[in-house]
Design an enzyme around this catalytic site. Structure first.
Site, short mmCIF file in Angstrom:
data_model
loop_
_atom_site.label_atom_id
_atom_site.label_comp_id
_atom_site.label_asym_id
_atom_site.label_seq_id
_atom_site.Cartn_x
_atom_site.Cartn_y
_atom_site.Cartn_z
CB CYS A 90 -0.90 -0.01 1.24
SG CYS A 90 -2.09 1.37 1.25
CG ASP B 121 -0.69 4.07 5.32
OD1 ASP B 121 0.21 4.59 6.01
OD2 ASP B 121 -1.88 4.07 5.66
NE ARG C 89 -0.67 5.06 8.73
CZ ARG C 89 -1.95 4.89 9.06
NH1 ARG C 89 -2.34 5.07 10.31
NH2 ARG C 89 -2.82 4.53 8.14
CG HIS D 284 -1.56 -1.10 5.91
ND1 HIS D 284 -2.11 -0.11 6.68
CD2 HIS D 284 -1.73 -0.70 4.63
CE1 HIS D 284 -2.58 0.85 5.91
NE2 HIS D 284 -2.36 0.53 4.65
CB CYS E 91 -5.69 -0.60 4.62
SG CYS E 91 -5.36 0.05 2.96
CO CO Z 1 -3.41 1.22 3.04
#
Ligand code: CO
Length: 204
Positions: A40, A42, A44, A96, A99
């Protein structure tokens, strides 16, 4: 703010060279990663850091919701290059928990283009609606959808012609499904590894 990033970059490059004088020269000549990470976007979930790999060791493709859509030219180009040219031995789809892409796929709000992008996750949710509906707590339900989405994308990768052709010519490739936990930094292996066409068929 950007000056800080540039200063960070100079300090990082210096650290790498002081640890290994030939580091960048070696990378410049060749990249030979053994792994393709499909994760992803993302912020993080930084691929290399999570698994402790240096530049040159992990080929990375990231998008919102860690999708492997069979019609997406970007993902397909990455997959083909990883398999045919880099000859990676492992492809990991890494979702994750928590998400935002997964929750946005099923919260019923209109956001525009991203709704189209997230449509495959909505389909996964629909396919598994009975299992998901039986989970009373919303967070747990979404976390399970994160896992189901990864399982679906693992099947997409393993069904792809590039992977199928590689297996047919005897090239060893394993496709793995992982989910990363933002709360403790640990990766969970969903134990869905597919390394041969028969293993894909068994999943149905
Ligand atoms: Co995500």
């Amino acid at each position: 703010m950007l000056d800080q990033l540039k200063a960070n970059n100079r300090a990082w490059a210096k650290r790498m060279v002081s640890a290994d004088g030939d580091f960048f020269k070696r990378l410049e000549r060749q990249q030979a990663p053994s792994y393709l990470w499909i994760g992803c976007s993302d912020s993080r979930v930084p691929a290399n850091e999570i698994v402790g790999l240096d530049p040159g060791e992990l080929f990375v493709h990231r998008n919102v919701g860690n999708l492997a859509p069979p019609q997406d030219a970007n993902y397909l180009s990455v997959l083909q290059f990883a398999i045919d040219v880099l000859k990676v031995q492992h492809v990991m789809v890494v979702g994750h928990y928590g998400c935002g892409g997964v929750s946005a796929a099923v919260d019923g709000k209109r956001r525009g283009l991203v709704d189209h992008w997230l449509h495959p996750i909505r389909e996964v949710g629909h396919t598994h609606r009975h299992e998901l509906d039986a989970i009373p707590e919303q967070r747990a339900r979404l976390d399970r959808l994160c896992e189901l989405n990864v399982l679906r994308q693992v099947r997409n990768v393993a069904s792809d012609v590039f992977v199928q052709d590689a297996w047919a010519r005897g090239q060893a490739i394993q496709v793995h499904g992982w989910v990363y936990s933002l709360s403790n930094g640990l990766v969970k292996d969903l134990n869905t590894t597919i390394g041969r066409p028969e293993e894909l068929e068994r999943l149905g």
